[in-house]
Scaffold this motif. Structure first.
Motif, PDB file in Angstrom:
ATOM      1  N   GLU A 148      16.871  -0.725  19.734  1.00  0.00           N
ATOM      2  CA  GLU A 148      17.383  -2.058  19.435  1.00  0.00           C
ATOM      3  C   GLU A 148      16.235  -2.878  18.863  1.00  0.00           C
ATOM      4  N   VAL A 149      16.559  -3.743  17.907  1.00  0.00           N
ATOM      5  CA  VAL A 149      15.539  -4.602  17.320  1.00  0.00           C
ATOM      6  C   VAL A 149      16.160  -5.973  17.088  1.00  0.00           C
ATOM      7  N   TYR A 156      11.551   0.562  10.169  1.00  0.00           N
ATOM      8  CA  TYR A 156      12.566   1.513  10.629  1.00  0.00           C
ATOM      9  C   TYR A 156      13.423   2.018   9.450  1.00  0.00           C
ATOM     10  N   GLY A 161       2.435  -9.941  21.143  1.00  0.00           N
ATOM     11  CA  GLY A 161       3.414  -9.298  20.281  1.00  0.00           C
ATOM     12  C   GLY A 161       4.824  -9.870  20.365  1.00  0.00           C
ATOM     13  N   ILE A 205       7.542  -0.771  21.028  1.00  0.00           N
ATOM     14  CA  ILE A 205       6.432  -0.304  20.183  1.00  0.00           C
ATOM     15  C   ILE A 205       5.724  -1.562  19.713  1.00  0.00           C
ATOM     16  N   SER A 254       9.788  -7.365   9.803  1.00  0.00           N
ATOM     17  CA  SER A 254       8.768  -6.352   9.547  1.00  0.00           C
ATOM     18  C   SER A 254       9.116  -5.048  10.261  1.00  0.00           C
ATOM     19  N   ALA A 255       9.594  -5.140  11.520  1.00  0.00           N
ATOM     20  CA  ALA A 255       9.972  -3.916  12.238  1.00  0.00           C
ATOM     21  C   ALA A 255      11.179  -3.254  11.563  1.00  0.00           C
ATOM     22  N   MET A 307       1.781  -3.207  18.215  1.00  0.00           N
ATOM     23  CA  MET A 307       0.400  -3.043  17.766  1.00  0.00           C
ATOM     24  C   MET A 307      -0.358  -4.358  17.971  1.00  0.00           C
ATOM     25  N   GLY A 315      -0.841   0.657   8.621  1.00  0.00           N
ATOM     26  CA  GLY A 315      -0.181   1.957   8.681  1.00  0.00           C
ATOM     27  C   GLY A 315      -0.182   2.597  10.052  1.00  0.00           C
ATOM     28  N   ILE A 316      -0.772   1.942  11.055  1.00  0.00           N
ATOM     29  CA  ILE A 316      -0.884   2.578  12.378  1.00  0.00           C
ATOM     30  C   ILE A 316       0.461   2.569  13.113  1.00  0.00           C
ATOM     31  N   GLY A 317       1.217   1.467  12.973  1.00  0.00           N
ATOM     32  CA  GLY A 317       2.538   1.406  13.607  1.00  0.00           C
ATOM     33  C   GLY A 317       3.442   2.506  13.083  1.00  0.00           C
ATOM     34  N   ARG A 318       3.388   2.736  11.771  1.00  0.00           N
ATOM     35  CA  ARG A 318       4.197   3.809  11.177  1.00  0.00           C
ATOM     36  C   ARG A 318       3.744   5.167  11.715  1.00  0.00           C
ATOM     37  N   ASN A 371      13.612  -9.695  13.240  1.00  0.00           N
ATOM     38  CA  ASN A 371      12.313  -8.996  13.190  1.00  0.00           C
ATOM     39  C   ASN A 371      12.204  -8.188  11.889  1.00  0.00           C
ATOM     40  N   VAL A 424      -4.728  -5.165  14.043  1.00  0.00           N
ATOM     41  CA  VAL A 424      -4.618  -3.877  13.333  1.00  0.00           C
ATOM     42  C   VAL A 424      -3.287  -3.729  12.600  1.00  0.00           C
ATOM     43  N   ARG A 425      -2.454  -4.759  12.608  1.00  0.00           N
ATOM     44  CA  ARG A 425      -1.151  -4.615  11.941  1.00  0.00           C
ATOM     45  C   ARG A 425      -1.325  -4.519  10.429  1.00  0.00           C
ATOM     46  N   MET A 466       0.861  -1.191   0.000  1.00  0.00           N
ATOM     47  CA  MET A 466       0.000   0.000   0.000  1.00  0.00           C
ATOM     48  C   MET A 466       0.897   1.242   0.000  1.00  0.00           C
TER      49      MET A 466
HETATM   50  C1  LIG Z   1       6.490  -3.589  14.105  1.00  0.00           C
HETATM   51  C2  LIG Z   1       5.022  -3.159  14.228  1.00  0.00           C
HETATM   52  C3  LIG Z   1       4.914  -2.183  15.403  1.00  0.00           C
HETATM   53  C4  LIG Z   1       4.603  -2.460  12.927  1.00  0.00           C
HETATM   54  O1  LIG Z   1       3.276  -1.988  13.083  1.00  0.00           O
HETATM   55  P1  LIG Z   1       2.193  -2.074  11.879  1.00  0.00           P
HETATM   56  O2  LIG Z   1       1.054  -1.209  12.250  1.00  0.00           O
HETATM   57  O3  LIG Z   1       1.906  -3.487  11.553  1.00  0.00           O
HETATM   58  O4  LIG Z   1       3.053  -1.452  10.690  1.00  0.00           O
HETATM   59  P2  LIG Z   1       2.486  -0.594   9.462  1.00  0.00           P
HETATM   60  O5  LIG Z   1       1.222  -1.167   8.968  1.00  0.00           O
HETATM   61  O6  LIG Z   1       2.534   0.831   9.840  1.00  0.00           O
HETATM   62  O7  LIG Z   1       3.627  -0.918   8.381  1.00  0.00           O
HETATM   63  C5  LIG Z   1       4.720  -0.076   8.212  1.00  0.00           C
HETATM   64  C6  LIG Z   1       5.804  -0.814   7.460  1.00  0.00           C
HETATM   65  O8  LIG Z   1       6.328  -1.886   8.243  1.00  0.00           O
HETATM   66  C7  LIG Z   1       6.732  -2.937   7.376  1.00  0.00           C
HETATM   67  N1  LIG Z   1       5.885  -4.099   7.636  1.00  0.00           N
HETATM   68  C8  LIG Z   1       4.793  -4.159   8.403  1.00  0.00           C
HETATM   69  N2  LIG Z   1       4.324  -5.419   8.448  1.00  0.00           N
HETATM   70  C9  LIG Z   1       5.161  -6.157   7.687  1.00  0.00           C
HETATM   71  C10 LIG Z   1       5.253  -7.530   7.359  1.00  0.00           C
HETATM   72  N3  LIG Z   1       4.348  -8.418   7.822  1.00  0.00           N
HETATM   73  N4  LIG Z   1       6.264  -7.950   6.588  1.00  0.00           N
HETATM   74  C11 LIG Z   1       7.185  -7.080   6.129  1.00  0.00           C
HETATM   75  N5  LIG Z   1       7.166  -5.748   6.413  1.00  0.00           N
HETATM   76  C12 LIG Z   1       6.170  -5.310   7.179  1.00  0.00           C
HETATM   77  C13 LIG Z   1       6.519  -2.433   5.968  1.00  0.00           C
HETATM   78  O9  LIG Z   1       7.676  -1.751   5.565  1.00  0.00           O
HETATM   79  C14 LIG Z   1       5.384  -1.468   6.180  1.00  0.00           C
HETATM   80  O10 LIG Z   1       5.280  -0.518   5.157  1.00  0.00           O
HETATM   81  P3  LIG Z   1       4.306  -0.770   3.881  1.00  0.00           P
HETATM   82  O11 LIG Z   1       2.946  -1.015   4.443  1.00  0.00           O
HETATM   83  O12 LIG Z   1       4.426   0.485   3.131  1.00  0.00           O
HETATM   84  O13 LIG Z   1       4.861  -1.980   3.192  1.00  0.00           O
HETATM   85  C15 LIG Z   1       4.087  -4.385  14.425  1.00  0.00           C
HETATM   86  O14 LIG Z   1       4.367  -5.349  13.425  1.00  0.00           O
HETATM   87  C16 LIG Z   1       4.197  -5.058  15.773  1.00  0.00           C
HETATM   88  O15 LIG Z   1       3.539  -4.658  16.726  1.00  0.00           O
HETATM   89  N6  LIG Z   1       5.028  -6.114  15.889  1.00  0.00           N
HETATM   90  C17 LIG Z   1       5.172  -6.856  17.134  1.00  0.00           C
HETATM   91  C18 LIG Z   1       5.992  -6.089  18.145  1.00  0.00           C
HETATM   92  C19 LIG Z   1       7.342  -5.698  17.583  1.00  0.00           C
HETATM   93  O16 LIG Z   1       8.045  -6.503  16.970  1.00  0.00           O
HETATM   94  N7  LIG Z   1       7.737  -4.436  17.829  1.00  0.00           N
HETATM   95  C20 LIG Z   1       9.021  -3.894  17.413  1.00  0.00           C
HETATM   96  C21 LIG Z   1      10.038  -4.133  18.461  1.00  0.00           C
HETATM   97  S1  LIG Z   1      11.627  -3.433  18.000  1.00  0.00           S
END
Ligand SMILES: CC(C)(COP(=O)(O)OP(=O)(O)OC[C@H]1O[C@@H](n2cnc3c(N)ncnc32)[C@H](O)[C@@H]1OP(=O)(O)O)[C@@H](O)C(=O)NCCC(=O)NCCS
Length: 161
Positions: free
Chosen positions: A116-117, A128, A35, A82, A123-124, A84, A92-95, A121, A88-89, A1
């Motif tokens: 630190e990540v 970032y 999470g 951080i 997706s995170a 979500m 775009g809410i995490g971003r 991970n 709701v993942r 998206m």
């Molecule tokens: C990391 C986290 C906070 C992202 O929140 P989210 O609301 O799902 O993320 P968004 O929908 O805003 O996505 C933002 C970007 O993250 C990346 N992303 C999100 N989900 C993804 C997935 N399943 N696979 C790959 N990239 C992913 C993409 O770059 C995405 O951008 P795009 O939609 O333009 O492709 C969420 O996945 C989460 O809560 N994870 C569990 C806890 C965690 O790992 N926290 C981070 C600790 S360092």
């Protein structure tokens, strides 16, 4: 998206960021357990309610759907958590929450946000990197994992002056 579409859907979804309060902890712990393989305890969250910490809730339709915990040390902000709700993942809410944290830290005089990540991970890390963070090092064996220990990638976003 693409970003504009993502943020349109966030706005339509009635998203609000507000300071987290201790009364939110039952919802926070429910999300935290879903999470992470090694979630924070209630005691760890309670310990974060102090002056140098900033805790944010992301709420949609008045339900808490995510949160962020940030510590300020001198002029450096440190993103400690951080997360979500799984339902709701990917919307775009995490971003949006990350951008809210960055804007608040910059406004409040911080020069950079560090985090630190887990190295696994993806997706995170994708989020970032997309927001402009770059890796400045690794902490070997920083996290407990199912197979023993896992490295942390240390990432930073410096704010332009
Ligand atoms: C990391 C986290 C906070 C992202 O929140 P989210 O609301 O799902 O993320 P968004 O929908 O805003 O996505 C933002 C970007 O993250 C990346 N992303 C999100 N989900 C993804 C997935 N399943 N696979 C790959 N990239 C992913 C993409 O770059 C995405 O951008 P795009 O939609 O333009 O492709 C969420 O996945 C989460 O809560 N994870 C569990 C806890 C965690 O790992 N926290 C981070 C600790 S360092």
């Amino acid at each position: 998206m693409s970003c504009p579409e993502a943020y349109q859907s966030v706005m339509e979804a009635d998203l609000l960021f507000r300071p987290l309060v201790p009364q939110d902890l039952p919802s926070v712990l429910d999300i935290e357990l879903q999470g992470y393989s090694h979630p924070w305890s209630e005691a760890v969250f309670l310990d974060c309610f102090k002056d140098s910490y900033h805790l944010w809730a992301a709420c949609r339709a008045e339900s808490l759907v995510g949160y962020a915990v940030v510590a300020y040390m001198v002029d450096e902000a440190h993103l400690l958590n951080i997360c979500m709700h799984p339902r709701v993942r990917g919307k775009g809410i995490g971003r949006q929450l990350l951008r809210h944290v960055l804007a608040a830290a910059s406004r409040e005089g911080m020069s950079q946000l560090l985090l630190e990540v887990r190295a696994s991970n993806e997706s995170a890390i994708a989020l970032y990197e997309d927001e402009g963070f770059r890796e400045i090092g690794r902490r070997p064996g920083y996290y407990p994992s199912a197979n023993g220990r896992e490295d942390a990638r240390v990432m930073v976003l410096r704010f332009s002056q």
